[in-house]
Design a protein around this motif. Structure first.
Motif, PDB file in Angstrom:
ATOM      1  N   UNK A 102       0.761  -1.220  -0.055  1.00  0.00           N
ATOM      2  CA  UNK A 102       0.111  -0.024  -0.050  1.00  0.00           C
ATOM      3  C   UNK A 102       0.649   1.381  -0.073  1.00  0.00           C
ATOM      4  N   UNK A 103       2.044   1.276   0.770  1.00  0.00           N
ATOM      5  CA  UNK A 103       2.711   2.475   0.542  1.00  0.00           C
ATOM      6  C   UNK A 103       3.387   2.809  -0.719  1.00  0.00           C
ATOM      7  N   UNK A 104       4.003   1.825  -1.617  1.00  0.00           N
ATOM      8  CA  UNK A 104       4.286   1.855  -3.096  1.00  0.00           C
ATOM      9  C   UNK A 104       3.271   2.326  -3.819  1.00  0.00           C
ATOM     10  N   UNK A 105       2.124   1.586  -3.834  1.00  0.00           N
ATOM     11  CA  UNK A 105       0.937   1.761  -4.395  1.00  0.00           C
ATOM     12  C   UNK A 105       0.630   3.430  -4.273  1.00  0.00           C
ATOM     13  N   UNK A 106       0.630   3.977  -3.080  1.00  0.00           N
ATOM     14  CA  UNK A 106       0.327   5.428  -2.813  1.00  0.00           C
ATOM     15  C   UNK A 106       1.322   6.249  -3.370  1.00  0.00           C
ATOM     16  N   UNK A 107       2.486   5.882  -3.412  1.00  0.00           N
ATOM     17  CA  UNK A 107       3.584   6.942  -3.858  1.00  0.00           C
ATOM     18  C   UNK A 107       3.498   6.736  -5.454  1.00  0.00           C
ATOM     19  N   UNK A 108       3.097   5.620  -6.060  1.00  0.00           N
ATOM     20  CA  UNK A 108       2.903   5.923  -7.426  1.00  0.00           C
ATOM     21  C   UNK A 108       1.602   6.603  -7.791  1.00  0.00           C
ATOM     22  N   UNK A 109       0.510   6.159  -7.183  1.00  0.00           N
ATOM     23  CA  UNK A 109      -0.699   7.132  -7.479  1.00  0.00           C
ATOM     24  C   UNK A 109      -0.520   8.451  -7.293  1.00  0.00           C
ATOM     25  N   UNK A 110      -0.013   8.836  -6.109  1.00  0.00           N
ATOM     26  CA  UNK A 110       0.302  10.321  -5.770  1.00  0.00           C
ATOM     27  C   UNK A 110       1.242  10.835  -7.255  1.00  0.00           C
ATOM     28  N   UNK A 111       2.338  10.118  -7.556  1.00  0.00           N
ATOM     29  CA  UNK A 111       3.395  10.696  -8.352  1.00  0.00           C
ATOM     30  C   UNK A 111       2.526  10.770  -9.867  1.00  0.00           C
ATOM     31  N   UNK A 112       1.683   9.709 -10.142  1.00  0.00           N
ATOM     32  CA  UNK A 112       1.124   9.760 -11.556  1.00  0.00           C
ATOM     33  C   UNK A 112       0.051  10.912 -11.422  1.00  0.00           C
ATOM     34  N   UNK A 113      -0.535  11.195 -10.339  1.00  0.00           N
ATOM     35  CA  UNK A 113      -1.688  12.526 -10.438  1.00  0.00           C
ATOM     36  C   UNK A 113      -1.051  13.702 -10.353  1.00  0.00           C
ATOM     37  N   UNK A 114       0.043  13.766  -9.803  1.00  0.00           N
ATOM     38  CA  UNK A 114       0.840  15.310  -9.781  1.00  0.00           C
ATOM     39  C   UNK A 114       1.411  15.196 -11.076  1.00  0.00           C
ATOM     40  N   UNK A 115       1.879  14.469 -11.747  1.00  0.00           N
ATOM     41  CA  UNK A 115       2.382  14.614 -13.177  1.00  0.00           C
ATOM     42  C   UNK A 115       1.022  14.979 -14.041  1.00  0.00           C
ATOM     43  N   UNK A 116      -0.084  14.247 -13.972  1.00  0.00           N
ATOM     44  CA  UNK A 116      -1.048  14.294 -14.678  1.00  0.00           C
ATOM     45  C   UNK A 116      -1.773  15.946 -14.661  1.00  0.00           C
ATOM     46  N   UNK A 117      -1.734  16.499 -13.445  1.00  0.00           N
ATOM     47  CA  UNK A 117      -2.399  17.889 -13.378  1.00  0.00           C
ATOM     48  C   UNK A 117      -1.568  18.901 -14.124  1.00  0.00           C
ATOM     49  N   UNK A 118      -0.004  18.551 -14.116  1.00  0.00           N
ATOM     50  CA  UNK A 118       0.872  19.614 -14.789  1.00  0.00           C
ATOM     51  C   UNK A 118       1.149  19.284 -16.292  1.00  0.00           C
ATOM     52  N   UNK A 119       0.581  17.978 -16.801  1.00  0.00           N
ATOM     53  CA  UNK A 119       1.052  17.553 -17.970  1.00  0.00           C
ATOM     54  C   UNK A 119      -0.083  18.137 -19.212  1.00  0.00           C
ATOM     55  N   UNK A 120       0.537  18.398 -20.387  1.00  0.00           N
ATOM     56  CA  UNK A 120      -0.298  18.842 -21.495  1.00  0.00           C
ATOM     57  C   UNK A 120      -0.829  17.851 -22.171  1.00  0.00           C
ATOM     58  N   UNK A 121      -2.138  17.779 -22.620  1.00  0.00           N
ATOM     59  CA  UNK A 121      -2.792  16.919 -23.248  1.00  0.00           C
ATOM     60  C   UNK A 121      -2.085  16.557 -24.619  1.00  0.00           C
ATOM     61  N   UNK A 122      -2.230  15.308 -25.282  1.00  0.00           N
ATOM     62  CA  UNK A 122      -1.608  14.946 -26.378  1.00  0.00           C
ATOM     63  C   UNK A 122      -1.883  15.857 -27.555  1.00  0.00           C
ATOM     64  N   UNK A 123      -3.128  16.401 -27.544  1.00  0.00           N
ATOM     65  CA  UNK A 123      -3.585  17.329 -28.695  1.00  0.00           C
ATOM     66  C   UNK A 123      -3.078  18.621 -28.671  1.00  0.00           C
ATOM     67  N   UNK A 124      -2.612  19.005 -27.475  1.00  0.00           N
ATOM     68  CA  UNK A 124      -2.125  20.339 -27.299  1.00  0.00           C
ATOM     69  C   UNK A 124      -0.540  20.253 -27.038  1.00  0.00           C
ATOM     70  N   UNK A 125       0.118  19.234 -27.120  1.00  0.00           N
ATOM     71  CA  UNK A 125       1.440  19.194 -26.952  1.00  0.00           C
ATOM     72  C   UNK A 125       2.170  19.210 -28.327  1.00  0.00           C
ATOM     73  N   UNK A 126       3.173  20.154 -28.273  1.00  0.00           N
ATOM     74  CA  UNK A 126       4.045  20.245 -29.419  1.00  0.00           C
ATOM     75  C   UNK A 126       5.251  19.936 -29.492  1.00  0.00           C
ATOM     76  N   UNK A 127       5.901  19.172 -30.245  1.00  0.00           N
ATOM     77  CA  UNK A 127       7.175  18.662 -29.838  1.00  0.00           C
ATOM     78  C   UNK A 127       8.268  19.716 -29.965  1.00  0.00           C
ATOM     79  N   UNK A 128       9.212  19.712 -29.101  1.00  0.00           N
ATOM     80  CA  UNK A 128      10.202  20.663 -29.120  1.00  0.00           C
ATOM     81  C   UNK A 128      11.498  20.284 -29.439  1.00  0.00           C
TER      82      UNK A 128
END
Length: 171
Positions: A145-171
């Motif tokens: 459960x500790x590792x699962x929570x770490x991964x869940x929290x990490x994913x959600x923090x990335x997801x909140x900041x990340x750009x949807x595919x349709x809006x992401x332009x390769x740099x």
């Protein structure tokens, strides 16, 4: 031992994937062909020839939310350009994909390896060698459960900041 497909097919709510490398499987024949100029191969969009598309469509039809977040260095590597190219059919199949430039991830607590999180209850980490090829012991399962929570929290923090595919332009 269950395969990744088995684990995905057993999901009832969600399957999320966090990718943090700039190079994967450089020996992949599809990547080699793409790098040599092959683009828009009909197989890239054909669920019969690209089983991942069928799997995603099946999962989404069953009510499973499939999300993938990619943390990428910019300017992006050739491999990330290849992944970006293959993402359009994946999104059409129902997978939600977002991209986060690595410099925007500096303040995030992230696990050391890419992972899949299944229904918020178990994780499979993927291990790669330094050259991007899969390591001999390429998968590590945990339902701690500790590792699962770490991964869940990490994913959600990335997801909140990340750009949807349709809006992401390769740099």
């Amino acid at each position: 031992m269950p395969t990744l497909e088995d684990r995905l097919r057993n999901c009832t709510r969600s399957a999320v994937h966090l990718e943090m490398r700039d190079e994967y499987m450089p020996s992949d024949p599809r990547f080699t062909a793409w790098r040599n100029g092959a683009r828009n191969d009909p197989a890239d969009s054909d669920p019969e020839r690209r089983p991942w598309l069928r799997l995603v469509a099946d999962l989404v039809a069953q009510g499973v939310e499939v999300r993938r977040a990619r943390i990428v260095s910019e300017p992006v590597s050739d491999y990330i350009r290849f992944e970006h190219h293959l993402t359009v059919p994946t999104v059409r199949a129902g997978e939600q994909v977002r991209w986060l430039p690595r410099r925007r991830a500096s303040g995030l607590a992230l696990p050391g390896n890419d992972f899949w999180l299944f229904d918020g209850t178990s994780v499979v980490f993927h291990h790669f060698a330094g050259d991007g090829e899969l390591a001999p012991d390429d998968e590590e399962f945990t339902d701690d459960p500790v590792v699962v929570k770490l991964c869940s929290d990490a994913f959600e923090s990335v997801w909140r900041q990340a750009v949807p595919h349709a809006d992401y332009t390769l740099a």
